[in-house]
Design an enzyme around this catalytic site. Structure first.
Site: not given
Ligand code: CA
Length: 425
Positions: A131, A138, A204, A238, A242, A245, A258, A262, A373
């Site tokens: 990835d 982004h 994502e 994806d 968060r 992460q 992640k 996927t 975002e």
């Protein structure tokens, strides 16, 4: 006439909004209730064309076993010239002025199935999954939130198509539901991490490309021929936790945040079908190192949209809400650059390797390709049409992504990639 000719018409009629006109002809893997064998099909209108049947009828110069091996890998491994020739033959067979298949009712009854009556499977056996992180917008948005708005882009970002090795084992086809992952997360007011279901589950919006022509260990792929190694593209979600992460990603990048899943779309749109939609590559300043310098335009004009269907509206018709509209063409690093960079060390690729673009965000707030975002890390939740709010994905919510290239009176589309989040186990 060439298969990309905009004036071509098929005897399988399509509306201007249909993603699968005769100019597209994407490849996929399907089965149905009557025959659970996984086999290769091509999407045309609302139908699937069974290539094994065509091969058995001697309309394709390949043994039907190639199309019955459970994935596209064997077919794709035959090489670039074979994919191209097969697409051209299928285009010719589907033309409205060619009576060969059009007027053979027995063969048509065997070779065509309605798309809503088949099950679509993972199109390729995914050899590896890489990835990237190639949208400047982004990377800037995430860097601002996770680190420092003054230094949102790390010093390497404008020089390297940043990437990491993801998990091929958990790549799933559209429609596969995934459980909310559990893991370590660190709450802001406590010193030690806790083990809990993710509270910040996100999507994502990405595209992915699939390797069709591998390179050998120690033999980098030159950027000028990089695209010849790509069989085609899919849509890719994806999924990202968060909170996991943010705690785990330093120093080696994302891992459990992640790796739980996927999702990709089932139809692989070939690079040949995308050719008319090639557009100028983005201006890059500073100029990349020579091995990343492009002699041709390697960006593609692909409109993209994300829809969220909240659990409260499940099953209600038309309840999906569009939460992002953007375009693939604005990506800073191109697929050719990603592949040249991936292999410049001598790393080999395999047929069926999947490469994710990285989250695709535009500059406007409605063009952000993640909830991170769109909601400023949950601080500004989306207000949905049903009055509910969403900072991140709730159990039972579904995310759907779609994308298409707009031609003159037709679309070369990807269909969609959808996925629903189930409660943590
Ligand atoms: Ca990603």
């Amino acid at each position: 006439m060439q298969p990309n000719d905009p004036t071509l018409k098929s005897f399988i009629e399509t509306s201007p909004e249909c993603h699968f006109p005769i100019q597209n002809l994407p490849f996929g893997i399907f089965s149905n209730l009557e025959d659970p064998t996984l086999r290769v099909g091509v999407a045309i209108g609302d139908q699937v064309l069974d290539l094994a049947i065509l091969a058995d009828a001697d309309l394709l110069p390949l043994p039907s076993e190639i199309f019955l091996s459970g994935s596209l890998n064997q077919f794709v491994a035959l090489g670039h010239a074979t994919w191209r020739a097969t697409r051209e033959l299928i285009s010719h067979l589907l033309r409205d002025d060619n009576p060969l298949l059009r007027d053979d009712q027995t063969l048509r009854a065997a070779a065509f199935l309605r798309q809503d009556a088949v099950t679509l499977h993972l199109p390729m056996e995914i050899a590896g999954y890489t990835d990237f992180y190639s949208s400047k917008e982004h990377a800037t948005n995430v860097g601002s939130m996770f680190r420092d708005p003054e230094n949102a882009l790390l010093p390497n970002w404008l020089h390297i198509p940043i990437g990491y090795n993801g998990r091929a084992s958990s790549v799933v086809v559209s429609g596969t539901a995934l459980h909310r992952p559990k893991g370590q997360l660190k709450l802001p007011d406590v010193d030690a991490p806790i083990f809990a279901p993710s509270r910040k589950l996100d999507f994502e919006l990405e595209t992915g490309f699939l390797i069709g022509q591998p390179n050998a260990l120690g033999e980098p792929i030159d950027i000028n021929v990089a695209e010849q190694h790509i069989f085609g593209m899919v849509l890719l979600n994806d999924w990202s936790a968060r909170d996991l992460q943010q705690w785990e990603y330093v120093p080696l990048g994302p891992f459990n945040s992640k790796s739980f899943g996927t999702s990709i779309s089932p139809w692989v749109v070939t690079m040949e079908a995308l050719e008319p939609f090639r557009v100028a590559s983005p201006v890059q300043q500073p100029t990349p190192l020579p091995y990343l310098q492009q002699q041709t335009d390697n960006a593609y004009d692909i409109a993209l949209e994300v829809t969220l269907t909240p659990i409260e509206d499940e099953g209600k018709p038309g309840s999906g809400q569009t939460i992002c509209k953007t375009n693939f063409k604005a990506m800073y690093w191109t697929m050719a650059q990603q592949l040249a960079h991936h292999t410049v060390s001598g790393c080999n690729t395999k047929v069926g390797d999947l490469m994710g673009s990285g989250t695709i965000s535009g500059s406007a707030s409605g063009a952000f390709g993640s909830l991170l975002e769109l909601t400023r890390n949950g601080q500004k939740p989306l207000i949905l049409a049903n009055g509910m709010q969403r900072g991140f994905i709730q159990d039972g919510d579904a995310i759907s992504m779609t994308g298409w290239c707009q031609g003159d009176g037709y679309r070369v589309g990807f269909g969609q990639v959808t996925g629903k989040i189930l409660p943590a186990r």
